[in-house]
Write an enzyme that holds these catalytic residues in place. Structure first.
Site, PDB file in Angstrom:
ATOM      1  N   LYS A 183      14.244   6.286   1.100  1.00  0.00           N
ATOM      2  CA  LYS A 183      14.569   5.541   2.329  1.00  0.00           C
ATOM      3  C   LYS A 183      14.288   4.040   2.170  1.00  0.00           C
ATOM      4  O   LYS A 183      15.108   3.211   2.542  1.00  0.00           O
ATOM      5  CB  LYS A 183      13.759   6.088   3.532  1.00  0.00           C
ATOM      6  CG  LYS A 183      14.031   7.554   3.829  1.00  0.00           C
ATOM      7  CD  LYS A 183      13.380   7.993   5.131  1.00  0.00           C
ATOM      8  CE  LYS A 183      11.861   8.049   5.105  1.00  0.00           C
ATOM      9  NZ  LYS A 183      11.295   9.077   4.208  1.00  0.00           N
ATOM     10  N   ARG A 220       9.310  10.604  13.799  1.00  0.00           N
ATOM     11  CA  ARG A 220       8.831  11.652  12.902  1.00  0.00           C
ATOM     12  C   ARG A 220       8.543  12.954  13.647  1.00  0.00           C
ATOM     13  O   ARG A 220       8.046  13.893  13.043  1.00  0.00           O
ATOM     14  CB  ARG A 220       7.575  11.191  12.195  1.00  0.00           C
ATOM     15  CG  ARG A 220       7.849  10.835  10.717  1.00  0.00           C
ATOM     16  CD  ARG A 220       6.551  10.410  10.150  1.00  0.00           C
ATOM     17  NE  ARG A 220       6.407  10.442   8.733  1.00  0.00           N
ATOM     18  CZ  ARG A 220       6.584   9.416   7.922  1.00  0.00           C
ATOM     19  NH1 ARG A 220       7.062   8.299   8.387  1.00  0.00           N
ATOM     20  NH2 ARG A 220       6.307   9.518   6.642  1.00  0.00           N
ATOM     21  N   ARG A 251       6.077   6.962  -8.337  1.00  0.00           N
ATOM     22  CA  ARG A 251       5.883   5.754  -7.531  1.00  0.00           C
ATOM     23  C   ARG A 251       4.399   5.407  -7.431  1.00  0.00           C
ATOM     24  O   ARG A 251       4.011   4.243  -7.411  1.00  0.00           O
ATOM     25  CB  ARG A 251       6.473   5.999  -6.134  1.00  0.00           C
ATOM     26  CG  ARG A 251       6.310   4.850  -5.167  1.00  0.00           C
ATOM     27  CD  ARG A 251       7.038   5.081  -3.857  1.00  0.00           C
ATOM     28  NE  ARG A 251       6.356   6.013  -2.982  1.00  0.00           N
ATOM     29  CZ  ARG A 251       6.843   6.472  -1.829  1.00  0.00           C
ATOM     30  NH1 ARG A 251       8.038   6.098  -1.436  1.00  0.00           N
ATOM     31  NH2 ARG A 251       6.156   7.296  -1.072  1.00  0.00           N
ATOM     32  N   ARG A 290      -0.737   3.318  -3.499  1.00  0.00           N
ATOM     33  CA  ARG A 290      -0.977   4.110  -2.291  1.00  0.00           C
ATOM     34  C   ARG A 290      -1.765   5.366  -2.646  1.00  0.00           C
ATOM     35  O   ARG A 290      -1.314   6.181  -3.449  1.00  0.00           O
ATOM     36  CB  ARG A 290       0.360   4.529  -1.663  1.00  0.00           C
ATOM     37  CG  ARG A 290       1.072   3.434  -0.952  1.00  0.00           C
ATOM     38  CD  ARG A 290       2.423   3.889  -0.442  1.00  0.00           C
ATOM     39  NE  ARG A 290       2.384   5.092   0.390  1.00  0.00           N
ATOM     40  CZ  ARG A 290       3.434   5.556   1.047  1.00  0.00           C
ATOM     41  NH1 ARG A 290       4.593   4.942   0.978  1.00  0.00           N
ATOM     42  NH2 ARG A 290       3.322   6.644   1.784  1.00  0.00           N
ATOM     43  N   ARG A 336       2.300  16.237   2.997  1.00  0.00           N
ATOM     44  CA  ARG A 336       3.286  15.364   3.663  1.00  0.00           C
ATOM     45  C   ARG A 336       4.645  16.061   3.755  1.00  0.00           C
ATOM     46  O   ARG A 336       5.341  15.942   4.768  1.00  0.00           O
ATOM     47  CB  ARG A 336       3.403  14.029   2.906  1.00  0.00           C
ATOM     48  CG  ARG A 336       2.177  13.134   3.118  1.00  0.00           C
ATOM     49  CD  ARG A 336       2.048  12.059   2.045  1.00  0.00           C
ATOM     50  NE  ARG A 336       3.107  11.078   2.062  1.00  0.00           N
ATOM     51  CZ  ARG A 336       3.375  10.267   1.029  1.00  0.00           C
ATOM     52  NH1 ARG A 336       2.648  10.327  -0.076  1.00  0.00           N
ATOM     53  NH2 ARG A 336       4.338   9.397   1.120  1.00  0.00           N
TER      54      ARG A 336
HETATM   55  P1  AMP Z   1       5.624   6.555   4.921  1.00  0.00           P
HETATM   56  O1  AMP Z   1       5.392   5.222   4.313  1.00  0.00           O
HETATM   57  O2  AMP Z   1       6.816   6.573   5.878  1.00  0.00           O
HETATM   58  O3  AMP Z   1       5.703   7.666   3.900  1.00  0.00           O
HETATM   59  O4  AMP Z   1       4.363   6.873   5.840  1.00  0.00           O
HETATM   60  C1  AMP Z   1       3.057   6.983   5.288  1.00  0.00           C
HETATM   61  C2  AMP Z   1       2.137   7.610   6.304  1.00  0.00           C
HETATM   62  O5  AMP Z   1       2.070   6.784   7.465  1.00  0.00           O
HETATM   63  C3  AMP Z   1       2.556   8.977   6.822  1.00  0.00           C
HETATM   64  O6  AMP Z   1       2.157  10.024   5.973  1.00  0.00           O
HETATM   65  C4  AMP Z   1       1.841   9.010   8.170  1.00  0.00           C
HETATM   66  O7  AMP Z   1       0.451   9.277   8.002  1.00  0.00           O
HETATM   67  C5  AMP Z   1       1.958   7.571   8.637  1.00  0.00           C
HETATM   68  N1  AMP Z   1       3.203   7.384   9.430  1.00  0.00           N
HETATM   69  C6  AMP Z   1       4.273   6.618   9.113  1.00  0.00           C
HETATM   70  N2  AMP Z   1       5.200   6.667  10.062  1.00  0.00           N
HETATM   71  C7  AMP Z   1       4.728   7.492  11.027  1.00  0.00           C
HETATM   72  C8  AMP Z   1       5.229   7.962  12.266  1.00  0.00           C
HETATM   73  N3  AMP Z   1       6.450   7.614  12.706  1.00  0.00           N
HETATM   74  N4  AMP Z   1       4.434   8.794  12.999  1.00  0.00           N
HETATM   75  C9  AMP Z   1       3.215   9.140  12.573  1.00  0.00           C
HETATM   76  N5  AMP Z   1       2.688   8.768  11.404  1.00  0.00           N
HETATM   77  C10 AMP Z   1       3.426   7.939  10.630  1.00  0.00           C
END
Ligand code: AMP
Length: 211
Positions: free
Chosen positions: A33, A108, A147, A153, A165
Protein backbone atom coordinates in the site's frame (compact mmCIF):
# COMPACT_ATOMS: atom_id res chain seq x y z
CA UNK A 1 1.09 24.22 -4.99
CA UNK A 2 1.15 27.91 -5.59
CA UNK A 3 -1.34 30.27 -4.02
CA UNK A 4 -3.10 31.14 -7.31
CA UNK A 5 -3.88 27.54 -8.19
CA UNK A 6 -5.05 27.03 -4.60
CA UNK A 7 -7.55 29.90 -4.95
CA UNK A 8 -8.71 28.69 -8.35
CA UNK A 9 -9.27 25.21 -6.97
CA UNK A 10 -11.19 26.52 -3.95
CA UNK A 11 -13.31 28.70 -6.24
CA UNK A 12 -14.09 25.85 -8.61
CA UNK A 13 -14.82 23.42 -5.81
CA UNK A 14 -17.17 25.87 -4.10
CA UNK A 15 -19.04 26.93 -7.21
CA UNK A 16 -19.02 23.83 -9.35
CA UNK A 17 -18.97 21.10 -6.70
CA UNK A 18 -16.12 19.00 -8.12
CA UNK A 19 -16.20 15.71 -6.24
CA UNK A 20 -13.14 14.76 -4.23
CA UNK A 21 -11.28 11.61 -5.25
CA UNK A 22 -11.22 9.61 -2.03
CA UNK A 23 -9.47 6.27 -2.35
CA UNK A 24 -9.17 3.64 0.34
CA UNK A 25 -6.00 1.70 -0.38
CA UNK A 26 -6.74 -1.59 1.25
CA UNK A 27 -5.05 -4.92 1.85
CA UNK A 28 -3.08 -6.82 4.48
CA UNK A 29 0.09 -5.43 6.08
CA UNK A 30 2.96 -5.70 3.62
CA UNK A 31 0.70 -5.81 0.56
CA UNK A 32 2.43 -2.76 -0.95
CA UNK A 33 0.00 0.00 0.00
CA UNK A 34 2.71 2.49 0.99
CA UNK A 35 4.75 1.86 -2.15
CA UNK A 36 1.74 2.28 -4.41
CA UNK A 37 0.41 5.29 -2.50
CA UNK A 38 3.68 7.13 -3.16
CA UNK A 39 3.20 6.60 -6.90
CA UNK A 40 -0.52 7.37 -6.89
CA UNK A 41 -0.14 10.74 -5.16
CA UNK A 42 2.28 11.77 -7.92
CA UNK A 43 -0.14 10.77 -10.65
CA UNK A 44 -3.40 12.03 -9.16
CA UNK A 45 -2.20 14.94 -7.02
CA UNK A 46 -4.07 13.75 -3.95
CA UNK A 47 -3.09 13.73 -0.29
CA UNK A 48 -1.73 10.52 1.28
CA UNK A 49 -2.81 9.74 4.83
CA UNK A 50 -1.29 6.64 6.44
CA UNK A 51 -2.51 6.17 10.01
CA UNK A 52 0.46 3.85 10.66
CA UNK A 53 2.87 6.61 9.58
CA UNK A 54 1.01 9.15 11.73
CA UNK A 55 1.31 6.87 14.77
CA UNK A 56 5.01 6.28 14.13
CA UNK A 57 5.55 10.03 13.85
CA UNK A 58 3.75 10.60 17.17
CA UNK A 59 5.77 7.79 18.77
CA UNK A 60 9.08 9.17 17.59
CA UNK A 61 8.13 12.50 19.17
CA UNK A 62 7.01 10.82 22.38
CA UNK A 63 3.66 12.60 22.33
CA UNK A 64 0.74 11.54 24.50
CA UNK A 65 -0.89 10.00 21.43
CA UNK A 66 2.31 8.18 20.50
CA UNK A 67 2.66 6.77 23.99
CA UNK A 68 -0.94 5.54 23.88
CA UNK A 69 -0.43 3.84 20.51
CA UNK A 70 2.92 2.24 21.28
CA UNK A 71 1.85 -0.86 23.20
CA UNK A 72 -0.88 -1.75 20.70
CA UNK A 73 1.45 -1.38 17.75
CA UNK A 74 4.18 -3.43 19.41
CA UNK A 75 1.66 -6.24 19.96
CA UNK A 76 0.31 -6.07 16.39
CA UNK A 77 -3.12 -4.98 17.66
CA UNK A 78 -5.31 -2.12 16.57
CA UNK A 79 -5.00 1.17 18.41
CA UNK A 80 -8.41 2.05 19.98
CA UNK A 81 -10.90 3.60 17.58
CA UNK A 82 -11.49 6.89 19.36
CA UNK A 83 -7.76 7.67 19.29
CA UNK A 84 -7.38 6.62 15.65
CA UNK A 85 -10.51 8.32 14.32
CA UNK A 86 -9.70 11.59 16.13
CA UNK A 87 -6.19 11.61 14.70
CA UNK A 88 -7.49 10.90 11.19
CA UNK A 89 -10.05 13.69 11.33
CA UNK A 90 -7.45 16.20 12.52
CA UNK A 91 -5.20 15.30 9.62
CA UNK A 92 -7.98 15.64 7.05
CA UNK A 93 -9.14 18.93 8.56
CA UNK A 94 -5.60 20.27 8.36
CA UNK A 95 -5.76 19.96 4.54
CA UNK A 96 -8.89 21.71 3.29
CA UNK A 97 -7.15 22.27 -0.05
CA UNK A 98 -6.89 18.54 -0.83
CA UNK A 99 -8.63 17.57 -4.05
CA UNK A 100 -8.68 13.99 -2.89
CA UNK A 101 -7.19 11.65 -0.32
CA UNK A 102 -5.62 8.22 -0.33
CA UNK A 103 -6.48 6.54 2.94
CA UNK A 104 -3.77 3.97 3.68
CA UNK A 105 -4.30 1.71 6.69
CA UNK A 106 -7.66 3.31 7.48
CA UNK A 107 -10.42 2.28 7.99
CA UNK A 108 -9.33 -0.94 9.70
CA UNK A 109 -12.70 -2.06 11.06
CA UNK A 110 -16.40 -1.39 10.53
CA UNK A 111 -16.60 1.27 13.27
CA UNK A 112 -13.85 3.25 11.52
CA UNK A 113 -15.54 2.78 8.13
CA UNK A 114 -18.82 4.12 9.47
CA UNK A 115 -17.02 7.04 11.11
CA UNK A 116 -15.23 7.83 7.84
CA UNK A 117 -18.47 7.78 5.85
CA UNK A 118 -20.16 10.07 8.31
CA UNK A 119 -17.18 12.41 8.42
CA UNK A 120 -16.90 12.68 4.63
CA UNK A 121 -20.65 13.12 4.34
CA UNK A 122 -20.47 16.09 6.71
CA UNK A 123 -18.09 17.62 4.14
CA UNK A 124 -20.42 16.86 1.24
CA UNK A 125 -18.10 14.11 0.07
CA UNK A 126 -17.79 10.31 0.11
CA UNK A 127 -15.47 7.38 -0.51
CA UNK A 128 -14.96 7.03 -4.27
CA UNK A 129 -13.49 3.53 -4.38
CA UNK A 130 -11.79 0.90 -2.22
CA UNK A 131 -8.86 -0.86 -3.89
CA UNK A 132 -7.79 -4.03 -2.13
CA UNK A 133 -4.36 -5.49 -2.88
CA UNK A 134 -4.59 -9.27 -2.84
CA UNK A 135 -1.38 -10.97 -1.67
CA UNK A 136 -1.01 -14.51 -0.23
CA UNK A 137 -0.04 -14.86 3.48
CA UNK A 138 3.37 -16.43 2.97
CA UNK A 139 4.36 -13.75 0.49
CA UNK A 140 3.29 -11.11 3.02
CA UNK A 141 5.38 -12.56 5.82
CA UNK A 142 8.41 -12.78 3.52
CA UNK A 143 7.93 -9.19 2.32
CA UNK A 144 7.54 -7.77 5.83
CA UNK A 145 10.55 -9.64 7.20
CA UNK A 146 12.53 -8.29 4.28
CA UNK A 147 11.24 -4.74 4.87
CA UNK A 148 12.14 -5.16 8.55
CA UNK A 149 15.83 -5.30 7.66
CA UNK A 150 15.68 -1.61 6.79
CA UNK A 151 12.41 -0.17 8.18
CA UNK A 152 13.57 -0.14 11.79
CA UNK A 153 10.02 -1.11 12.78
CA UNK A 154 9.94 -3.54 15.71
CA UNK A 155 6.59 -4.94 14.44
CA UNK A 156 8.29 -5.90 11.14
CA UNK A 157 11.01 -7.98 12.76
CA UNK A 158 9.14 -10.64 14.68
CA UNK A 159 7.30 -13.34 12.76
CA UNK A 160 4.81 -13.92 15.62
CA UNK A 161 3.83 -10.22 15.59
CA UNK A 162 3.55 -10.26 11.80
CA UNK A 163 1.22 -13.28 11.95
CA UNK A 164 -0.80 -11.49 14.63
CA UNK A 165 -1.19 -8.47 12.34
CA UNK A 166 -2.40 -10.75 9.55
CA UNK A 167 -4.87 -12.40 11.93
CA UNK A 168 -6.20 -8.99 13.03
CA UNK A 169 -6.49 -8.04 9.37
CA UNK A 170 -8.57 -11.13 8.63
CA UNK A 171 -10.87 -10.90 11.62
CA UNK A 172 -11.34 -7.13 12.02
CA UNK A 173 -10.24 -5.40 8.84
CA UNK A 174 -11.29 -7.61 5.92
CA UNK A 175 -15.05 -7.10 6.66
CA UNK A 176 -14.51 -3.49 5.53
CA UNK A 177 -14.18 -4.87 1.98
CA UNK A 178 -17.71 -6.32 2.16
CA UNK A 179 -19.00 -3.17 3.82
CA UNK A 180 -18.05 -1.08 0.76
CA UNK A 181 -19.07 -3.87 -1.59
CA UNK A 182 -22.67 -3.13 -0.66
CA UNK A 183 -22.37 0.24 -2.40
CA UNK A 184 -20.36 -1.40 -5.24
CA UNK A 185 -17.17 0.47 -4.32
CA UNK A 186 -14.84 -2.46 -3.52
CA UNK A 187 -12.36 -3.77 -6.08
CA UNK A 188 -9.95 -6.67 -5.62
CA UNK A 189 -6.60 -6.04 -7.30
CA UNK A 190 -4.00 -8.80 -7.76
CA UNK A 191 -1.12 -7.55 -5.58
CA UNK A 192 1.61 -9.84 -6.91
CA UNK A 193 3.69 -8.66 -9.86
CA UNK A 194 6.02 -5.79 -10.57
CA UNK A 195 5.42 -2.42 -8.90
CA UNK A 196 4.63 -0.97 -12.34
CA UNK A 197 2.10 -3.70 -13.17
CA UNK A 198 0.27 -3.24 -9.89
CA UNK A 199 0.35 0.53 -10.30
CA UNK A 200 -1.29 0.15 -13.71
CA UNK A 201 -4.02 -2.07 -12.30
CA UNK A 202 -4.78 0.48 -9.59
CA UNK A 203 -4.67 3.40 -12.02
CA UNK A 204 -7.11 1.65 -14.37
CA UNK A 205 -9.65 1.33 -11.59
CA UNK A 206 -9.18 4.93 -10.48
CA UNK A 207 -9.57 6.18 -14.05
CA UNK A 208 -12.87 4.32 -14.29
CA UNK A 209 -14.14 6.14 -11.20
CA UNK A 210 -13.06 9.49 -12.59
CA UNK A 211 -14.56 9.09 -16.07
P1 AMP B 1 0.62 0.04 9.35
O1 AMP B 1 1.77 0.96 9.18
O2 AMP B 1 -0.61 0.47 8.55
O3 AMP B 1 0.98 -1.41 9.09
O4 AMP B 1 0.17 0.13 10.87
C1 AMP B 1 1.05 -0.24 11.92
C2 AMP B 1 0.27 -0.38 13.21
O5 AMP B 1 -0.33 0.87 13.54
C3 AMP B 1 -0.88 -1.37 13.18
O6 AMP B 1 -0.47 -2.69 13.41
C4 AMP B 1 -1.77 -0.82 14.30
O7 AMP B 1 -1.24 -1.16 15.57
C5 AMP B 1 -1.59 0.68 14.14
N1 AMP B 1 -2.62 1.23 13.21
C6 AMP B 1 -2.42 1.80 12.00
N2 AMP B 1 -3.56 2.20 11.46
C7 AMP B 1 -4.55 1.87 12.33
C8 AMP B 1 -5.96 2.01 12.34
N3 AMP B 1 -6.61 2.54 11.30
N4 AMP B 1 -6.63 1.57 13.44
C9 AMP B 1 -5.98 1.04 14.49
N5 AMP B 1 -4.67 0.85 14.54
C10 AMP B 1 -3.94 1.27 13.48
Amino acid sequence: MNIISWFIRQFIRKNYKIPMLNIILFGPPGSGKGTQAALLIEKYGVLHISTGDLFRYEMSNNTELGIKAKEYMAAGQLVPDEVTIGMLKNKVNAHPEAKGIIFDGFPRNIVQAEALDEFLKSKGSEVSVLLSLDVPDDEIVARILNRGKTSGRPDDNDEAIIRKRIEVYKSETSPVFDYYKKSDKSRLIPGVGSIEEIFERLSNEIDKVQS
